[in-house]
Design a protein around this motif. Structure first.
Motif, PDB file in Angstrom:
ATOM      1  N   TYR A 198     -11.158  36.721 -26.898  1.00 41.30           N
ATOM      2  CA  TYR A 198     -10.222  35.608 -27.063  1.00 41.30           C
ATOM      3  C   TYR A 198      -9.635  35.216 -25.712  1.00 41.30           C
ATOM      4  O   TYR A 198      -9.452  36.055 -24.835  1.00 41.30           O
ATOM      5  N   ALA A 199      -9.313  33.950 -25.608  1.00 41.38           N
ATOM      6  CA  ALA A 199      -8.525  33.518 -24.466  1.00 41.38           C
ATOM      7  C   ALA A 199      -7.124  34.092 -24.612  1.00 41.38           C
ATOM      8  O   ALA A 199      -6.622  34.261 -25.726  1.00 41.38           O
ATOM      9  N   ASP A 200      -6.488  34.376 -23.498  1.00 47.69           N
ATOM     10  CA  ASP A 200      -5.141  34.942 -23.547  1.00 47.69           C
ATOM     11  C   ASP A 200      -4.172  34.038 -24.300  1.00 47.69           C
ATOM     12  O   ASP A 200      -3.261  34.508 -24.973  1.00 47.69           O
ATOM     13  N   SER A 201      -4.394  32.747 -24.192  1.00 50.93           N
ATOM     14  CA  SER A 201      -3.477  31.791 -24.798  1.00 50.93           C
ATOM     15  C   SER A 201      -3.499  31.809 -26.319  1.00 50.93           C
ATOM     16  O   SER A 201      -2.570  31.312 -26.964  1.00 50.93           O
ATOM     17  N   VAL A 202      -4.552  32.369 -26.916  1.00 47.88           N
ATOM     18  CA  VAL A 202      -4.650  32.384 -28.376  1.00 47.88           C
ATOM     19  C   VAL A 202      -4.683  33.787 -28.951  1.00 47.88           C
ATOM     20  O   VAL A 202      -4.658  33.949 -30.178  1.00 47.88           O
ATOM     21  N   LYS A 203      -4.724  34.771 -28.097  1.00 50.40           N
ATOM     22  CA  LYS A 203      -4.823  36.156 -28.549  1.00 50.40           C
ATOM     23  C   LYS A 203      -3.629  36.499 -29.435  1.00 50.40           C
ATOM     24  O   LYS A 203      -2.489  36.210 -29.092  1.00 50.40           O
ATOM     25  N   GLY A 204      -3.927  37.102 -30.570  1.00 49.57           N
ATOM     26  CA  GLY A 204      -2.885  37.452 -31.514  1.00 49.57           C
ATOM     27  C   GLY A 204      -2.550  36.356 -32.509  1.00 49.57           C
ATOM     28  O   GLY A 204      -1.855  36.595 -33.496  1.00 49.57           O
ATOM     29  N   ARG A 205      -3.024  35.148 -32.247  1.00 48.88           N
ATOM     30  CA  ARG A 205      -2.759  34.028 -33.157  1.00 48.88           C
ATOM     31  C   ARG A 205      -4.033  33.515 -33.824  1.00 48.88           C
ATOM     32  O   ARG A 205      -3.991  33.076 -34.977  1.00 48.88           O
ATOM     33  N   PHE A 206      -5.140  33.548 -33.107  1.00 46.70           N
ATOM     34  CA  PHE A 206      -6.414  33.051 -33.624  1.00 46.70           C
ATOM     35  C   PHE A 206      -7.326  34.222 -33.946  1.00 46.70           C
ATOM     36  O   PHE A 206      -7.263  35.281 -33.324  1.00 46.70           O
ATOM     37  N   ARG A 207      -8.202  33.985 -34.895  1.00 48.22           N
ATOM     38  CA  ARG A 207      -9.185  35.000 -35.245  1.00 48.22           C
ATOM     39  C   ARG A 207     -10.525  34.341 -35.531  1.00 48.22           C
ATOM     40  O   ARG A 207     -10.622  33.453 -36.393  1.00 48.22           O
ATOM     41  N   ILE A 208     -11.535  34.780 -34.819  1.00 56.03           N
ATOM     42  CA  ILE A 208     -12.888  34.269 -35.032  1.00 56.03           C
ATOM     43  C   ILE A 208     -13.622  35.219 -35.966  1.00 56.03           C
ATOM     44  O   ILE A 208     -13.446  36.439 -35.910  1.00 56.03           O
ATOM     45  N   SER A 209     -14.427  34.657 -36.828  1.00 56.49           N
ATOM     46  CA  SER A 209     -15.226  35.472 -37.739  1.00 56.49           C
ATOM     47  C   SER A 209     -16.495  34.699 -38.070  1.00 56.49           C
ATOM     48  O   SER A 209     -16.634  33.515 -37.738  1.00 56.49           O
ATOM     49  N   ARG A 210     -17.406  35.378 -38.722  1.00 54.76           N
ATOM     50  CA  ARG A 210     -18.653  34.729 -39.102  1.00 54.76           C
ATOM     51  C   ARG A 210     -19.137  35.284 -40.422  1.00 54.76           C
ATOM     52  O   ARG A 210     -18.861  36.441 -40.760  1.00 54.76           O
ATOM     53  N   ASP A 211     -19.855  34.453 -41.135  1.00 52.14           N
ATOM     54  CA  ASP A 211     -20.515  34.843 -42.370  1.00 52.14           C
ATOM     55  C   ASP A 211     -21.972  34.463 -42.197  1.00 52.14           C
ATOM     56  O   ASP A 211     -22.347  33.296 -42.363  1.00 52.14           O
ATOM     57  N   ASN A 212     -22.782  35.423 -41.831  1.00 47.51           N
ATOM     58  CA  ASN A 212     -24.190  35.129 -41.549  1.00 47.51           C
ATOM     59  C   ASN A 212     -24.942  34.702 -42.808  1.00 47.51           C
ATOM     60  O   ASN A 212     -25.927  33.969 -42.721  1.00 47.51           O
ATOM     61  N   ASP A 213     -24.492  35.145 -43.955  1.00 41.06           N
ATOM     62  CA  ASP A 213     -25.140  34.702 -45.198  1.00 41.06           C
ATOM     63  C   ASP A 213     -24.936  33.208 -45.421  1.00 41.06           C
ATOM     64  O   ASP A 213     -25.780  32.530 -46.000  1.00 41.06           O
ATOM     65  N   LYS A 214     -23.798  32.704 -44.958  1.00 44.31           N
ATOM     66  CA  LYS A 214     -23.494  31.277 -45.108  1.00 44.31           C
ATOM     67  C   LYS A 214     -23.829  30.485 -43.845  1.00 44.31           C
ATOM     68  O   LYS A 214     -23.616  29.272 -43.804  1.00 44.31           O
ATOM     69  N   ASN A 215     -24.314  31.193 -42.831  1.00 44.14           N
ATOM     70  CA  ASN A 215     -24.669  30.514 -41.574  1.00 44.14           C
ATOM     71  C   ASN A 215     -23.479  29.745 -41.003  1.00 44.14           C
ATOM     72  O   ASN A 215     -23.633  28.616 -40.503  1.00 44.14           O
ATOM     73  N   THR A 216     -22.330  30.365 -41.068  1.00 45.53           N
ATOM     74  CA  THR A 216     -21.087  29.689 -40.722  1.00 45.53           C
ATOM     75  C   THR A 216     -20.205  30.588 -39.867  1.00 45.53           C
ATOM     76  O   THR A 216     -20.167  31.802 -40.067  1.00 45.53           O
ATOM     77  N   VAL A 217     -19.530  29.960 -38.936  1.00 52.76           N
ATOM     78  CA  VAL A 217     -18.558  30.634 -38.080  1.00 52.76           C
ATOM     79  C   VAL A 217     -17.191  30.010 -38.335  1.00 52.76           C
ATOM     80  O   VAL A 217     -17.096  28.800 -38.550  1.00 52.76           O
ATOM     81  N   TYR A 218     -16.168  30.819 -38.282  1.00 58.47           N
ATOM     82  CA  TYR A 218     -14.821  30.343 -38.581  1.00 58.47           C
ATOM     83  C   TYR A 218     -13.871  30.615 -37.420  1.00 58.47           C
ATOM     84  O   TYR A 218     -14.084  31.522 -36.613  1.00 58.47           O
ATOM     85  N   LEU A 219     -12.816  29.838 -37.382  1.00 61.06           N
ATOM     86  CA  LEU A 219     -11.722  30.105 -36.453  1.00 61.06           C
ATOM     87  C   LEU A 219     -10.429  29.933 -37.230  1.00 61.06           C
ATOM     88  O   LEU A 219     -10.046  28.802 -37.571  1.00 61.06           O
ATOM     89  N   GLN A 220      -9.811  31.048 -37.549  1.00 55.60           N
ATOM     90  CA  GLN A 220      -8.517  31.015 -38.217  1.00 55.60           C
ATOM     91  C   GLN A 220      -7.440  30.888 -37.161  1.00 55.60           C
ATOM     92  O   GLN A 220      -7.358  31.710 -36.247  1.00 55.60           O
ATOM     93  N   MET A 221      -6.618  29.878 -37.288  1.00 53.89           N
ATOM     94  CA  MET A 221      -5.588  29.606 -36.293  1.00 53.89           C
ATOM     95  C   MET A 221      -4.226  29.690 -36.961  1.00 53.89           C
ATOM     96  O   MET A 221      -3.955  28.959 -37.917  1.00 53.89           O
ATOM     97  N   SER A 261       0.185  30.246 -36.370  1.00 55.77           N
ATOM     98  CA  SER A 261       1.297  29.988 -35.444  1.00 55.77           C
ATOM     99  C   SER A 261       0.923  28.934 -34.419  1.00 55.77           C
ATOM    100  O   SER A 261       1.098  29.124 -33.211  1.00 55.77           O
ATOM    101  N   LEU A 262       0.412  27.842 -34.894  1.00 58.10           N
ATOM    102  CA  LEU A 262      -0.069  26.802 -33.998  1.00 58.10           C
ATOM    103  C   LEU A 262       1.053  26.216 -33.156  1.00 58.10           C
ATOM    104  O   LEU A 262       2.197  26.084 -33.614  1.00 58.10           O
ATOM    105  N   LYS A 263       0.697  25.859 -31.934  1.00 60.89           N
ATOM    106  CA  LYS A 263       1.648  25.299 -30.978  1.00 60.89           C
ATOM    107  C   LYS A 263       1.147  23.923 -30.528  1.00 60.89           C
ATOM    108  O   LYS A 263      -0.059  23.652 -30.584  1.00 60.89           O
ATOM    109  N   PRO A 264       2.049  23.078 -30.063  1.00 61.89           N
ATOM    110  CA  PRO A 264       1.606  21.761 -29.575  1.00 61.89           C
ATOM    111  C   PRO A 264       0.537  21.870 -28.484  1.00 61.89           C
ATOM    112  O   PRO A 264      -0.352  21.012 -28.407  1.00 61.89           O
ATOM    113  N   GLU A 265       0.591  22.918 -27.683  1.00 60.52           N
ATOM    114  CA  GLU A 265      -0.407  23.080 -26.626  1.00 60.52           C
ATOM    115  C   GLU A 265      -1.783  23.467 -27.151  1.00 60.52           C
ATOM    116  O   GLU A 265      -2.749  23.528 -26.370  1.00 60.52           O
ATOM    117  N   ASP A 266      -1.902  23.713 -28.439  1.00 54.57           N
ATOM    118  CA  ASP A 266      -3.215  23.950 -29.041  1.00 54.57           C
ATOM    119  C   ASP A 266      -3.920  22.633 -29.373  1.00 54.57           C
ATOM    120  O   ASP A 266      -5.079  22.640 -29.781  1.00 54.57           O
TER     121      ASP A 266
END
Length: 121
Positions: free
Chosen positions: A59-82, A84-89
């Motif tokens: 993770y980039a330092d700016s999103v560490k602890g707030r964002f989480r990347i994951s993947r579901d290879n069965d669905k051929n999909t990648v996710y980004l859970q975000m 505590s969003l901030k205006p700088e996002d």
């Protein structure tokens, strides 16, 4: 590989949102995946990356602890859970896949069209 990112939108600061990146044309189960973003007037920057198995994640330092990347290879999909969003996002978020895991956008071969996120204060 064709990638389609979706899930962006307009949210208030503090909200949560999940981006999805659906791949088609080929399975991405053996590919690393990454999320990058580009804010107006700024260069594209790394957000998060995950290797093919999900064992290696960065993770980039700016999103560490707030964002989480994951993947579901069965669905051929990648996710980004975000959370505590901030205006700088605020940015256009791009998903990408490549044969090599890394934090540099040049390591990724395939890119989605981007999905826009605006976070209001």
């Amino acid at each position: 590989v064709q990638l389609q990112a979706f899930g962006g939108g307009l949210v208030q600061a503090g909200a949560s949102l999940r981006l999805s990146c659906a791949a088609s044309g080929r399975t991405i189960s053996s590919y690393a995946a990454g999320w990058f973003r580009q804010a107006p007037g700024k260069e594209r920057e790394f957000v998060a990356a995950i290797n093919w198995s999900g064992y290696s994640i960065g993770y980039a330092d700016s999103v560490k602890g707030r964002f989480r990347i994951s993947r579901d290879n069965d669905k051929n999909t990648v996710y980004l859970q975000m959370n505590s969003l901030k205006p700088e996002d605020t940015a256009v978020y791009y998903c990408s896949v490549g044969r090599e895991y890394g934090l540099d956008h040049r390591q990724y071969e395939y890119w989605g069209q981007g999905t826009e996120l605006t976070v209001s204060s």
